[in-house]
Every structure is written in C-alpha cells, then in structure tokens.
Write a protein that holds these residues in place. Structure first.
Motif, PDB file in Angstrom:
ATOM      1  N   VAL A 109      23.172 -30.968 -10.118  1.00 26.12           N
ATOM      2  CA  VAL A 109      21.550 -31.379  -9.821  1.00 26.12           C
ATOM      3  C   VAL A 109      21.127 -31.975 -11.384  1.00 26.12           C
ATOM      4  O   VAL A 109      20.582 -33.104 -11.368  1.00 26.12           O
ATOM      5  N   ASN A 110      21.617 -31.266 -12.537  1.00 23.73           N
ATOM      6  CA  ASN A 110      21.120 -31.702 -13.619  1.00 23.73           C
ATOM      7  C   ASN A 110      21.743 -33.190 -14.139  1.00 23.73           C
ATOM      8  O   ASN A 110      21.094 -34.094 -14.611  1.00 23.73           O
ATOM      9  N   ASP A 111      23.166 -33.104 -13.587  1.00 27.36           N
ATOM     10  CA  ASP A 111      23.801 -34.195 -13.962  1.00 27.36           C
ATOM     11  C   ASP A 111      23.387 -35.468 -13.174  1.00 27.36           C
ATOM     12  O   ASP A 111      23.244 -36.641 -13.745  1.00 27.36           O
ATOM     13  N   SER A 112      22.904 -35.183 -12.077  1.00 32.69           N
ATOM     14  CA  SER A 112      22.436 -36.249 -11.114  1.00 32.69           C
ATOM     15  C   SER A 112      20.916 -36.769 -11.514  1.00 32.69           C
ATOM     16  O   SER A 112      20.708 -37.836 -11.592  1.00 32.69           O
ATOM     17  N   LEU A 113      20.166 -35.984 -12.073  1.00 32.95           N
ATOM     18  CA  LEU A 113      18.838 -35.860 -12.411  1.00 32.95           C
ATOM     19  C   LEU A 113      19.078 -36.950 -13.821  1.00 32.95           C
ATOM     20  O   LEU A 113      18.281 -37.739 -14.133  1.00 32.95           O
ATOM     21  N   TYR A 114      19.853 -36.461 -14.606  1.00 34.59           N
ATOM     22  CA  TYR A 114      20.236 -36.867 -16.065  1.00 34.59           C
ATOM     23  C   TYR A 114      20.512 -38.529 -15.629  1.00 34.59           C
ATOM     24  O   TYR A 114      19.928 -39.501 -16.401  1.00 34.59           O
ATOM     25  N   VAL A 130      17.446 -40.453 -14.448  1.00 32.81           N
ATOM     26  CA  VAL A 130      16.563 -40.647 -15.386  1.00 32.81           C
ATOM     27  C   VAL A 130      17.101 -41.530 -16.494  1.00 32.81           C
ATOM     28  O   VAL A 130      16.373 -42.660 -16.947  1.00 32.81           O
ATOM     29  N   LYS A 131      18.293 -41.711 -16.638  1.00 30.27           N
ATOM     30  CA  LYS A 131      18.895 -42.607 -17.829  1.00 30.27           C
ATOM     31  C   LYS A 131      18.959 -43.954 -17.041  1.00 30.27           C
ATOM     32  O   LYS A 131      18.553 -45.092 -17.762  1.00 30.27           O
ATOM     33  N   ALA A 132      19.315 -43.992 -15.941  1.00 23.21           N
ATOM     34  CA  ALA A 132      19.299 -45.258 -15.063  1.00 23.21           C
ATOM     35  C   ALA A 132      17.720 -45.924 -14.921  1.00 23.21           C
ATOM     36  O   ALA A 132      17.716 -47.312 -15.315  1.00 23.21           O
ATOM     37  N   GLY A 133      16.895 -44.933 -14.692  1.00 21.33           N
ATOM     38  CA  GLY A 133      15.269 -45.273 -14.741  1.00 21.33           C
ATOM     39  C   GLY A 133      15.149 -45.912 -15.902  1.00 21.33           C
ATOM     40  O   GLY A 133      14.036 -46.641 -16.096  1.00 21.33           O
ATOM     41  N   ALA A 134      15.667 -45.336 -17.096  1.00 17.00           N
ATOM     42  CA  ALA A 134      14.980 -45.625 -18.470  1.00 17.00           C
ATOM     43  C   ALA A 134      15.727 -46.994 -18.954  1.00 17.00           C
ATOM     44  O   ALA A 134      14.996 -47.541 -20.055  1.00 17.00           O
ATOM     45  N   VAL A 158      11.181 -58.795 -19.377  1.00 15.75           N
ATOM     46  CA  VAL A 158      11.592 -57.326 -19.186  1.00 15.75           C
ATOM     47  C   VAL A 158      10.502 -56.630 -18.493  1.00 15.75           C
ATOM     48  O   VAL A 158       9.333 -56.721 -18.891  1.00 15.75           O
ATOM     49  N   ALA A 159      10.792 -56.007 -17.467  1.00 19.38           N
ATOM     50  CA  ALA A 159       9.632 -55.275 -16.588  1.00 19.38           C
ATOM     51  C   ALA A 159       8.944 -54.196 -17.376  1.00 19.38           C
ATOM     52  O   ALA A 159       9.457 -53.559 -18.340  1.00 19.38           O
ATOM     53  N   ASN A 160       7.921 -53.777 -16.950  1.00 20.01           N
ATOM     54  CA  ASN A 160       7.190 -52.758 -17.649  1.00 20.01           C
ATOM     55  C   ASN A 160       8.085 -51.400 -17.241  1.00 20.01           C
ATOM     56  O   ASN A 160       8.509 -51.060 -16.043  1.00 20.01           O
ATOM     57  N   ASN A 161       8.416 -50.525 -18.197  1.00 17.40           N
ATOM     58  CA  ASN A 161       8.988 -49.421 -18.217  1.00 17.40           C
ATOM     59  C   ASN A 161       8.370 -48.327 -18.984  1.00 17.40           C
ATOM     60  O   ASN A 161       8.956 -48.048 -20.332  1.00 17.40           O
ATOM     61  N   PRO A 162       7.515 -47.341 -18.830  1.00 13.12           N
ATOM     62  CA  PRO A 162       6.998 -46.515 -19.646  1.00 13.12           C
ATOM     63  C   PRO A 162       8.000 -45.338 -19.922  1.00 13.12           C
ATOM     64  O   PRO A 162       7.700 -44.694 -21.052  1.00 13.12           O
ATOM     65  N   ILE A 163       9.043 -45.069 -19.310  1.00 11.27           N
ATOM     66  CA  ILE A 163      10.073 -43.903 -19.724  1.00 11.27           C
ATOM     67  C   ILE A 163      11.227 -44.762 -20.684  1.00 11.27           C
ATOM     68  O   ILE A 163      11.920 -44.118 -20.993  1.00 11.27           O
ATOM     69  N   ALA A 164      11.143 -46.009 -20.838  1.00 13.32           N
ATOM     70  CA  ALA A 164      12.071 -46.442 -21.449  1.00 13.32           C
ATOM     71  C   ALA A 164      12.091 -46.269 -22.918  1.00 13.32           C
ATOM     72  O   ALA A 164      10.881 -45.932 -23.541  1.00 13.32           O
ATOM     73  N   ALA A 213      21.957 -54.099 -20.439  1.00 11.02           N
ATOM     74  CA  ALA A 213      21.140 -53.205 -21.495  1.00 11.02           C
ATOM     75  C   ALA A 213      21.132 -51.704 -21.069  1.00 11.02           C
ATOM     76  O   ALA A 213      21.166 -51.346 -19.931  1.00 11.02           O
ATOM     77  N   ASP A 214      21.256 -51.005 -22.240  1.00 10.11           N
ATOM     78  CA  ASP A 214      21.368 -49.395 -22.001  1.00 10.11           C
ATOM     79  C   ASP A 214      22.465 -48.874 -21.008  1.00 10.11           C
ATOM     80  O   ASP A 214      22.174 -47.845 -20.234  1.00 10.11           O
TER      81      ASP A 214
END
Length: 300
Positions: free
Chosen positions: A160-165, A168-172, A210-216, A287-288
């Motif tokens: 689950v942690n790996d999946s969340l990571y 989150v990484k993809a979302g950032a 680049v789209a708005n991304n507060p967690i980037a 990117a990223d």
C-alpha cells in the motif's frame, strides 16, 4: 467258675480291639483333615501367585503403552521407567520360585501394591507431560499463525505504501495543460519566421503550459524532449539518456524550468542540425520521471 473267667477274658479282648479300632479311625480322620488343609493351602498360595503375576504383567503393559507415546521423556521420567521395570522383573523372578514362604508371599503382595501406586503416578506424570506438550504445540502453532498474519499485514502495508508513494510521485510530476509547436526559419538578421516547408525549416518552438500542481516540488525541474521524425525514428540531439515511466530513454534535447506550483507557460527552442523532411513530426515532453505532454507538427 472257669467258664465265667474265660468269658471275662474274651470280653476284655473285645473291648481292647474296639479301642484299637477307634484309635485307628481317629488317627486316620486326623491325617485326612490335615492333608485336606494342606491341599487347600497349596491351592490358595498358587492362586495368589497367579494373581500377583497377572498384576505384574498388567503393570508392565501399562508402562509399555505409556512409553509408546510420541512424547519425549525427561531424564527423570526415563530413570523412573528403568526403576519400575527392574522392580517388575525382580518380583516376577521371585514369584517364579518353586516355593514361597508365607512371609515372602506377604512381602511380594506389599511390593506389588506399592508398585501399582508408583506405576499409576508415573503414567499420570506422562499424561500430564503430553497435555503440556500439546498446549505448547498449540501455542507454537498459534504464534506461527500470528507471525504469519503480521508478516502478511506488513507486506500488505508495504505494498500500500509503495502504491501510495507511486501515486503521490506521479501526482507530483509536472503535466502540460496545452502544447503548441511551430517550425521556424532564421534569417540573416537573426529574425525568426514561421514556415511550413521542410526545405526552409531550421528549428522548432515548443510552447507549453504547465498545469497548476500544489504538491509538485517547487524549484528547478529538468525537462526532456524527444523528437520523432515522420518515420518514427528518434532524432538524436545531445545524445544523453534519462529514465521515465520505468524505462531508460534517449532524449533529443534537455533543459530546465523553474516552477512554483502555479500554472505557467514556457517556450522551448530546438535547432535541428540536420535537414527536416516532409511529413509529420511527434514531440514528447518528460518531467519528474513521467510523460509530461505531447504534440506534433507537419511540414510539406
């Protein structure tokens, strides 16, 4: 007178004979009863020996059954088992003697009685040991199950942690909301003019938002561009490589931008060292570690 004396003597003889006969009968009766008592005593002793031998055999069987269990006996119980077996063998030897005195028989009965007590206690100890071993086995199995469940839970949490990571990484990762690509010719004066012909095109401009991304992550982000010619072949520019979408890729051009989390438009310029060909070109930005966006342009 003589006749009377003769009769008297005959009478005395008769009485004497009668007394002798009675004495003989009494003696015979006494001997008969004594023999009868002796025979009865022999029968009684024989029965008691048989009963004691049977009891010893039962005790021996109980010991064998107790020792046939899968329980590992302690040193103390093994010693007690050897002692009991030796005592049984000793009593069996004593009972197999041809004759036993009343004292020996009484002692044998008492020894068997004590032996019965010790064998009962010994088998009870083994039974208690088996119950304790069964309880320990149950606790061990329960502990194994608990450990297995905890391990499974830990593995699940790790996944689950790996999946969340990953999410989150993809979302950032930075993403483009729009991308525009144009071909340009550079005049002698340095002025750039947009063109549509392959023969006159020298460079391309890639304008992307680049789209708005507060967690980037705020700050500098590397941007990788891959340009594919009309045949789908990568145009090798600087010749470097990078990783995106779990793949090792080569890029055509690399640059960097500053991003603070808010939507912003950037322009990327790339000059082709070779001639452009007629057809449609694909441009992919990364990117990223993920695909950022893609577009295309055509030359005639």
């Amino acid at each position: 007178m003589e006749n009377q004396e003769q009769k008297k003597r005959d009478t005395n003889k008769i009485y004497f004979l009668i007394a002798v006969i009675v004495a003989l009968l009494g003696t015979n009766m006494y001997l008969y009863f004594q023999k009868n008592k002796s025979d009865q005593r022999i029968v009684t002793v024989s029965d008691e020996k048989t009963a004691l031998q049977t009891e010893l055999e039962k005790l021996e069987t109980e010991l064998d059954q107790a020792n046939n269990s899968t329980t590992e006996l302690s040193t103390e119980l093994k010693t007690k088992d050897d002692e009991l077996k030796a005592k049984i063998a000793q009593l069996k030897t004593a009972l197999n003697k041809g004759t036993l005195t009343a004292g020996e028989l009484a002692k044998a009965k008492e020894d068997v009685k004590q032996l019965r007590y010790f064998v009962g206690k010994y088998t009870a100890d083994i039974d208690d040991l088996m119950k304790k071993n069964a309880a320990l086995t149950g606790e061990r199995d329960s502990l194994k199950t608990t450990v297995s469940n905890v391990k499974q839970l830990a593995d699940n949490l790790s996944k689950v942690n790996d999946s969340l990571y990953t999410k989150v990484k993809a979302g950032a990762a930075l993403k483009t909301s729009q991308i525009q690509i144009g071909a340009f010719k550079i005049r002698n004066s340095g002025k750039e003019t947009d063109v549509t012909r392959a023969s006159t095109a020298q460079k391309i401009k890639v304008m992307f938002t680049v789209a708005n991304n507060p967690i980037a992550e705020k700050g500098s982000h590397d941007i990788y561009m891959r340009v594919l010619d009309p045949a789908g072949n990568l145009i090798i520019g600087e010749g470097g490589s990078f990783t995106a979408n779990d793949q090792d890729l080569q890029y055509t051009y690399k640059t960097a931008i500053e991003f603070n989390g808010d939507a912003k438009t950037f322009t990327l310029d790339w000059t082709n060292r070779n001639n452009f060909e007629i057809g449609t070109y694909s441009v992919i930005l990364y990117a990223d570690g993920y695909t950022m966006g893609r577009g295309s342009f055509s030359l005639r």
